[in-house]
Design a protein around this motif. Structure first.
Motif, PDB file in Angstrom:
ATOM      1  N   THR A  45       0.851  -1.185   0.000  1.00 56.86           N
ATOM      2  CA  THR A  45       0.000   0.000   0.000  1.00 56.86           C
ATOM      3  C   THR A  45       0.888   1.237   0.000  1.00 56.86           C
ATOM      4  N   LEU A  46       0.296   2.367  -0.329  1.00 53.33           N
ATOM      5  CA  LEU A  46       1.040   3.624  -0.314  1.00 53.33           C
ATOM      6  C   LEU A  46       1.588   3.899   1.082  1.00 53.33           C
ATOM      7  N   GLU A  47       0.795   3.665   2.104  1.00 51.82           N
ATOM      8  CA  GLU A  47       1.228   3.921   3.484  1.00 51.82           C
ATOM      9  C   GLU A  47       2.403   3.019   3.866  1.00 51.82           C
ATOM     10  N   THR A  48       2.327   1.746   3.481  1.00 55.40           N
ATOM     11  CA  THR A  48       3.425   0.822   3.790  1.00 55.40           C
ATOM     12  C   THR A  48       4.702   1.243   3.077  1.00 55.40           C
ATOM     13  N   LEU A  49       4.578   1.597   1.809  1.00 55.79           N
ATOM     14  CA  LEU A  49       5.747   2.032   1.050  1.00 55.79           C
ATOM     15  C   LEU A  49       6.400   3.240   1.713  1.00 55.79           C
ATOM     16  N   ALA A  50       5.594   4.228   2.095  1.00 57.14           N
ATOM     17  CA  ALA A  50       6.129   5.434   2.724  1.00 57.14           C
ATOM     18  C   ALA A  50       6.823   5.110   4.044  1.00 57.14           C
ATOM     19  N   ASP A  51       6.217   4.262   4.844  1.00 56.28           N
ATOM     20  CA  ASP A  51       6.809   3.901   6.144  1.00 56.28           C
ATOM     21  C   ASP A  51       8.123   3.139   5.974  1.00 56.28           C
TER      22      ASP A  51
END
Length: 300
Positions: A18-24
């Motif tokens: 997910t976008l959130e996982t990638l960013a984290d």
């Protein structure tokens, strides 16, 4: 903002983070400057200067990331000059020759002393995840640099299903066929640059620029046994580029229609980057999809 060259990696859309996982995950692998005796440092950096804390710049279903590398610059000539002076000093003071092993130890000590004070140079490699089309688009046609970014993404994410762009027909075969016919297919037209090579290790290479590629003198190179390794193409009067036999794109130019469409969405940095990323990704991914169709599809 607009990519100038391209390495392509098809992705497993079902396994994308997910976008959130990638960013984290990228924030946990953030770039840190070279310290002390480190020769280099590699990590992810903010792709947008106006969002310095964000490791991903998202524009709809396209996610831009950037890998930054910093390297120490320590010219060999500088180390050698200091080493020569040190060796001469020992020989004069102690009346003996300095052996190979001792020279290496002296060189290592000199390097360790200079390294913390050495200049640094930095470079960046950017990429866009096109999640709609299942492609990772890397703004670099150099295989080693593109693979370095992919490796770091895999390390940060704990894995990423990406593969090389292998097709059922080789790009070299398709380009040779198009040049022999004097025309491309579908949305592709021949431009004005190409490279041809003969068979064998000692075969000649012919490079042409600003040339009518449908001319008989060009086609004769193919008739005489040469194959096309790079070919200039124009796609739908929107993108000019050079296709290579490794399925990379070089010297990409996004023509006025795309540039003007991006500018119509606003003239501030954020609006321009948002619009250009969407338009660029859509154009490149659609272009690639049509090329893959002409190449017989992705190889299993």
């Amino acid at each position: 903002m607009w990519f100038k060259q391209l390495s392509i990696y098809p992705l497993n859309k079902a396994q994308l983070p997910t976008l959130e996982t990638l960013a984290d995950k990228l924030a946990a692998a953030e770039f840190a400057p070279c310290m002390g005796l480190d020769w280099d440092s590699v990590g992810f950096a903010a792709p947008a200067s106006f969002q310095p804390q964000e490791m991903v710049f998202a524009a709809q279903n396209t996610w831009r990331v950037a890998l930054k590398k910093e390297e120490k610059v320590l010219p060999a000539a500088v180390v050698r000059d200091i080493l020569d002076d040190k060796v001469q000093e020992i020989q004069n003071a102690e009346g003996r020759n300095v052996g190979r092993k001792e020279k290496q130890e002296l060189k290592d000590n000199i390097t360790d002393d200079l390294l913390p004070r050495a200049f640094t140079k930095s470079s960046r490699t950017e990429a866009v995840f096109d999640t709609d089309h299942g492609l990772l688009l890397v703004n670099n046609a150099n295989a080693n640099k593109a693979e370095a970014l992919l490796t770091k993404l895999r390390e940060a994410l704990g894995g990423l299903e990406a593969r090389l762009p292998r097709t059922n027909q080789s790009p070299g075969s398709l380009m040779t066929d198009w040049l022999l016919r004097g025309a491309g297919e579908g949305g592709f037209e021949l431009d004005s640059d190409c490279e041809l090579k003969g068979l064998g290790d000692a075969a000649a290479t012919v490079r042409m620029s600003k040339q009518d590629l449908s001319a008989e003198e060009v086609i004769n190179h193919v008739k005489n046994g040469k194959i096309v390794t790079q070919l200039g193409l124009c796609w739908q009067e929107r993108v000019r580029f050079v296709l290579t036999q490794d399925f990379t794109l070089k010297r990409i130019q996004f023509l006025d229609v795309l540039q003007e469409e991006a500018a119509s969405h606003g003239d501030d940095m954020a609006s321009l980057m948002f619009a250009s990323q969407i338009l660029m990704s859509e154009a490149l991914s659609t272009l690639i999809a049509e090329l893959v169709l002409h190449l017989g599809g992705w190889a299993e």
